[in-house]
Write a protein that holds these residues in place. Sequence first.
Motif, mmCIF file in Angstrom:
data_model
loop_
_atom_site.group_PDB
_atom_site.id
_atom_site.type_symbol
_atom_site.label_atom_id
_atom_site.label_comp_id
_atom_site.label_asym_id
_atom_site.label_seq_id
_atom_site.Cartn_x
_atom_site.Cartn_y
_atom_site.Cartn_z
ATOM 1 N N UNK A 359 67.962 4.838 -3.224
ATOM 2 C CA UNK A 359 68.202 4.338 -1.867
ATOM 3 C C UNK A 359 69.166 3.155 -1.883
ATOM 4 N N UNK A 360 69.909 2.936 -0.779
ATOM 5 C CA UNK A 360 70.944 1.898 -0.740
ATOM 6 C C UNK A 360 70.386 0.483 -0.601
ATOM 7 N N UNK A 361 71.087 -0.525 -1.147
ATOM 8 C CA UNK A 361 70.692 -1.919 -0.965
ATOM 9 C C UNK A 361 70.644 -2.264 0.530
ATOM 10 N N UNK A 362 69.772 -3.203 0.878
ATOM 11 C CA UNK A 362 69.586 -3.561 2.277
ATOM 12 C C UNK A 362 68.428 -2.824 2.908
ATOM 13 N N UNK A 363 68.085 -1.659 2.320
ATOM 14 C CA UNK A 363 66.952 -0.886 2.826
ATOM 15 C C UNK A 363 65.798 -0.858 1.829
ATOM 16 N N UNK A 364 66.026 -1.419 0.637
ATOM 17 C CA UNK A 364 65.052 -1.279 -0.455
ATOM 18 C C UNK A 364 63.694 -1.856 -0.082
ATOM 19 N N UNK A 365 63.675 -3.082 0.487
ATOM 20 C CA UNK A 365 62.398 -3.713 0.835
ATOM 21 C C UNK A 365 61.619 -2.883 1.828
ATOM 22 N N UNK A 366 62.280 -2.415 2.885
ATOM 23 C CA UNK A 366 61.604 -1.618 3.906
ATOM 24 C C UNK A 366 61.169 -0.262 3.357
ATOM 25 N N UNK A 367 62.020 0.352 2.525
ATOM 26 C CA UNK A 367 61.666 1.650 1.942
ATOM 27 C C UNK A 367 60.465 1.511 1.009
ATOM 28 N N UNK A 368 60.460 0.456 0.190
ATOM 29 C CA UNK A 368 59.295 0.214 -0.663
ATOM 30 C C UNK A 368 58.040 0.036 0.186
ATOM 31 N N UNK A 369 58.185 -0.705 1.280
ATOM 32 C CA UNK A 369 57.043 -0.898 2.162
ATOM 33 C C UNK A 369 56.568 0.409 2.769
ATOM 34 N N UNK A 370 57.514 1.273 3.168
ATOM 35 C CA UNK A 370 57.164 2.559 3.761
ATOM 36 C C UNK A 370 56.455 3.456 2.752
ATOM 37 N N UNK A 371 56.997 3.515 1.537
ATOM 38 C CA UNK A 371 56.373 4.319 0.477
ATOM 39 C C UNK A 371 54.990 3.778 0.152
ATOM 40 N N UNK A 372 54.900 2.453 0.027
ATOM 41 C CA UNK A 372 53.613 1.842 -0.310
ATOM 42 C C UNK A 372 52.596 2.047 0.803
#
Length: 423
Positions: A359-372
């Motif tokens: 996944x692209x930088x800038x979305x990593x934190x939100x994507x990790x949160x969504x997966x978690x």
Amino acid sequence: MNNHAKIPNKRWIHIIPATIILYIMTFMDRMNISFAIAGGMREELGLSMTIAGLAAGLFFIGYMFLQIPGGYIAENKSAKKFITYTILGWGTLTVINGFVTKEWELLVIRFLLGFVEGGVYPAILVILGNWFPANEIGRANAMFMTSTSLAAIITNPISGWIVENYHWQWLFIVEGILSLLLICIWLPLIEDTPEKAKWLSNEEREYLVSTLKKEKESALEEMKRNHIKVSYKELLCNKNMWLLILIFNCGMIGAYGFNLWLPTILKSLTKTGMTQVGFLSTLPYITSIVGLYVIGYFSDKTQNRRFFTAFPLAFFGIGLWLSAIFSDNTWLSFGIMVITGLAIKSMPSSFWTMVPMLFPPGSIGAIRGFINALGNIGSFIGPYMVGSVTSAYGIKYGLYSLVGALLLGAVLTQFLPAKTAGK
């Protein structure tokens, strides 16, 4: 490599211990209910095995809600401040948990505790990502992941002793107060980024800032070459994200189904008191630290994140299956559990390194949160499933249900892109 070796390593002394201590406390406050259930709370509040499993697992339903906002706030504002507020919230709720007298009160507190703790995990991953380059992040994640093992090793004997010598209510009150005192450690040790850390040398700061900047730029360029847009709509349709969610679910079903019922399993298996159960329950977590470092080391060395996500899942599942088969032989079954401990905590350290690859930088934190968030539905399913199956068929079949989930997760990893295997 030699130049990197000369760079000061103060980041390892400040960031890693602070995140480990923080997560020890969060893990303690979500898991102490397992000792309360085995130590008399279930009988006093009139809870069935199914409702006890529901109470243990309900934490993870509340846990879902702050995952994405927490990851976003951590990446775009301040992880340090966000986590400071959550410490105050979960410490207070844990103390209140010691005063519940009714089933519904327990269920509400467990949900709220999960809600408050929900953003902590993605926020910590953002902090680690802000401080450790690609050639270090696997080891940094692995060292951080030892927090859950250390939490069990340190707090399980204490929890067992408190429950046996005082009362399950004091377990929540004492451990909640300890969580509130965590503020005194968190604030002076942590900074969001190297630029803000006054305790960092100029040499180390320059190395980290330049290296991390180059890695982010490189990742953005690769995404552009592959025509991957930084669009949340597109990300939500990304099959790899949903595959990661399924894999993470399988891992969490096994991990928390095992963790939250371990004191009850050991009490039934060994017929010993809660203090002894507390000490015995530390042994699988002691071996898990070895597994964390070994898996983290080979994951970094080979860059085969896919394999070192699948292997712990399969090892854990097979170990639980063998432990259940030999449950008539108390100490053989327990010995297998201890060996299985090598795998019970080592999957996430490799798993999370795959997110920046996909996944692209800038979305990593939100994507990790969504997966978690969605992945942690498994953390609810595991305890509830074991409680329900145990009520109907016995604890051996409760363990078998976890085996199936873990082996499924290992199989699903094989459908991830080849680059997650270092190809």
